[in-house]
Design an enzyme around this catalytic site. Structure first.
Site, short mmCIF file in Angstrom:
data_model
loop_
_atom_site.label_atom_id
_atom_site.label_comp_id
_atom_site.label_asym_id
_atom_site.label_seq_id
_atom_site.Cartn_x
_atom_site.Cartn_y
_atom_site.Cartn_z
N HIS A 33 0.84 -1.21 0.00
CA HIS A 33 0.00 0.00 0.00
C HIS A 33 0.87 1.26 0.00
CE1 HIS A 33 -3.01 -2.75 2.23
NE2 HIS A 33 -3.54 -2.53 1.04
N LYS A 57 -15.90 -7.89 4.60
CA LYS A 57 -14.72 -8.17 5.44
C LYS A 57 -14.98 -7.78 6.89
CE LYS A 57 -11.16 -7.54 1.94
NZ LYS A 57 -10.05 -6.71 1.50
N ARG A 107 -1.81 -5.88 -8.49
CA ARG A 107 -0.66 -6.76 -8.22
C ARG A 107 -0.53 -7.84 -9.27
NH1 ARG A 107 -2.93 -8.37 -2.73
NH2 ARG A 107 -4.73 -8.00 -4.07
N1 COA Z 1 -0.06 -4.17 -1.97
C1 COA Z 1 -0.41 -5.14 -1.12
N2 COA Z 1 -1.67 -5.53 -0.92
C2 COA Z 1 -2.60 -4.91 -1.62
C3 COA Z 1 -2.34 -3.91 -2.53
C4 COA Z 1 -0.98 -3.53 -2.69
N3 COA Z 1 -0.63 -2.57 -3.52
N4 COA Z 1 -3.47 -3.50 -3.09
C5 COA Z 1 -4.43 -4.25 -2.56
N5 COA Z 1 -3.92 -5.09 -1.67
C6 COA Z 1 -4.61 -6.10 -0.91
C7 COA Z 1 -5.19 -5.57 0.35
O1 COA Z 1 -4.30 -5.75 1.42
C8 COA Z 1 -6.43 -6.41 0.47
O2 COA Z 1 -6.03 -7.63 1.07
P1 COA Z 1 -7.08 -8.49 1.91
O3 COA Z 1 -8.20 -8.86 0.97
O4 COA Z 1 -6.27 -9.62 2.33
O5 COA Z 1 -7.56 -7.60 3.03
C9 COA Z 1 -6.82 -6.71 -0.98
O6 COA Z 1 -5.66 -6.54 -1.73
C10 COA Z 1 -7.78 -5.77 -1.63
O7 COA Z 1 -8.31 -4.95 -0.71
P2 COA Z 1 -8.35 -3.40 -0.64
O8 COA Z 1 -7.47 -2.69 -1.59
O9 COA Z 1 -8.16 -3.05 0.80
O10 COA Z 1 -9.74 -3.17 -1.14
P3 COA Z 1 -11.04 -3.86 -0.62
O11 COA Z 1 -11.43 -4.84 -1.66
O12 COA Z 1 -10.94 -4.35 0.77
O13 COA Z 1 -11.97 -2.62 -0.57
C11 COA Z 1 -13.19 -0.79 -1.43
C12 COA Z 1 -12.57 -2.13 -1.70
C13 COA Z 1 -13.11 -0.39 0.01
C14 COA Z 1 -12.45 0.22 -2.25
C15 COA Z 1 -14.65 -0.91 -1.91
O14 COA Z 1 -15.28 -1.91 -1.16
C16 COA Z 1 -15.39 0.40 -1.74
O15 COA Z 1 -15.24 1.28 -2.55
N6 COA Z 1 -16.20 0.53 -0.65
C17 COA Z 1 -16.95 1.74 -0.37
C18 COA Z 1 -18.43 1.57 -0.69
C19 COA Z 1 -18.65 1.73 -2.17
O16 COA Z 1 -18.46 2.76 -2.75
N7 COA Z 1 -19.14 0.63 -2.77
C20 COA Z 1 -19.41 0.58 -4.18
C21 COA Z 1 -18.19 0.16 -4.94
S1 COA Z 1 -18.53 0.11 -6.67
#
Ligand code: COA
Length: 176
Positions: A33, A57, A107
């Site tokens: 991140h 989650k 990734r």
């Molecule tokens: N390096 C390491 N890990 C990474 C990474 C990077 N560059 N980019 C993503 N990840 C990992 C995260 O650690 C996470 O791991 P986990 O699943 O083990 O927790 C995973 O990849 C992806 O998660 P993250 O980037 O945290 O996104 P998410 O899928 O948890 O969340 C939101 C997505 C929060 C952006 C989305 O749910 C959202 O927009 N929510 C708000 C409500 C909304 O608008 N909803 C409508 C969406 S269309």
């Protein structure tokens, strides 16, 4: 002899700050991140790191702990980085904060399908906010918050994959 071309210097009509929102669950923040935040700062004037709610989650760390851990990663960048959380639609939040882009890290190909879906849905809701994908540094392409938590849960070493203070918080969480 080739004619020498002269170019007018490019002058921006309106100098406006380019603001991006970088959302995620950040449970906890990892070096992957941080890599994306640093890459975003090369492109945008300001980056707002937003803990957004993903209802699928359940987090290990409280919202307060996650906010603090993120803030502690960027002590010297107060002017260009801010940390926040959002409850509603991410695009609404981005629009209200004057952000023109949502940054997401990629990734591997496996990230693409989900990210594609999110980006298109976000665009459908708010066309003023673009999604920008940045490639995560090669060193971090195999990590995720879940895999790091799993290693820590079983007493493994997460140093180098998360900042030191996050490593310590993970150790304390799983101390028996
Ligand atoms: N390096 C390491 N890990 C990474 C990474 C990077 N560059 N980019 C993503 N990840 C990992 C995260 O650690 C996470 O791991 P986990 O699943 O083990 O927790 C995973 O990849 C992806 O998660 P993250 O980037 O945290 O996104 P998410 O899928 O948890 O969340 C939101 C997505 C929060 C952006 C989305 O749910 C959202 O927009 N929510 C708000 C409500 C909304 O608008 N909803 C409508 C969406 S269309």
């Amino acid at each position: 002899m080739a004619e020498e071309k002269s170019y007018e210097p490019f002058v921006q009509d309106k100098v406006s700050e380019k603001i991006a929102v970088y959302p995620g669950t950040f449970d906890p923040i990892t070096m992957g991140h941080i890599d994306i935040v640093n890459r975003s700062l090369e492109i945008f004037d300001k980056v707002i790191i937003v803990i957004a709610i993903n209802p699928t989650k359940s987090a290990l760390f409280s919202l307060e702990d996650r906010l603090q851990m993120i803030q502690d990663c960027f002590p010297a960048d107060e002017k260009r980085i801010s940390v926040d959380h959002a409850d509603g639609l991410l695009v609404d939040y981005a629009y209200k904060r004057g952000a023109t882009a949502i940054v997401r890290g990629l990734r591997a190909v496996s990230d693409f399908e989900y990210e594609f879906q999110l980006a298109l849905m976000n665009r459908r809701i708010e066309k003023e906010v673009e999604t920008v994908f940045l490639m995560t540094g090669l060193r971090w392409i195999y990590i995720s918050s879940s895999i790091i938590k799993d290693v820590a849960r079983h007493g493994g070493d997460t140093s180098g994959l998360v900042p030191d203070h996050v490593c310590e918080n993970l150790r304390q969480k799983f101390m028996t």
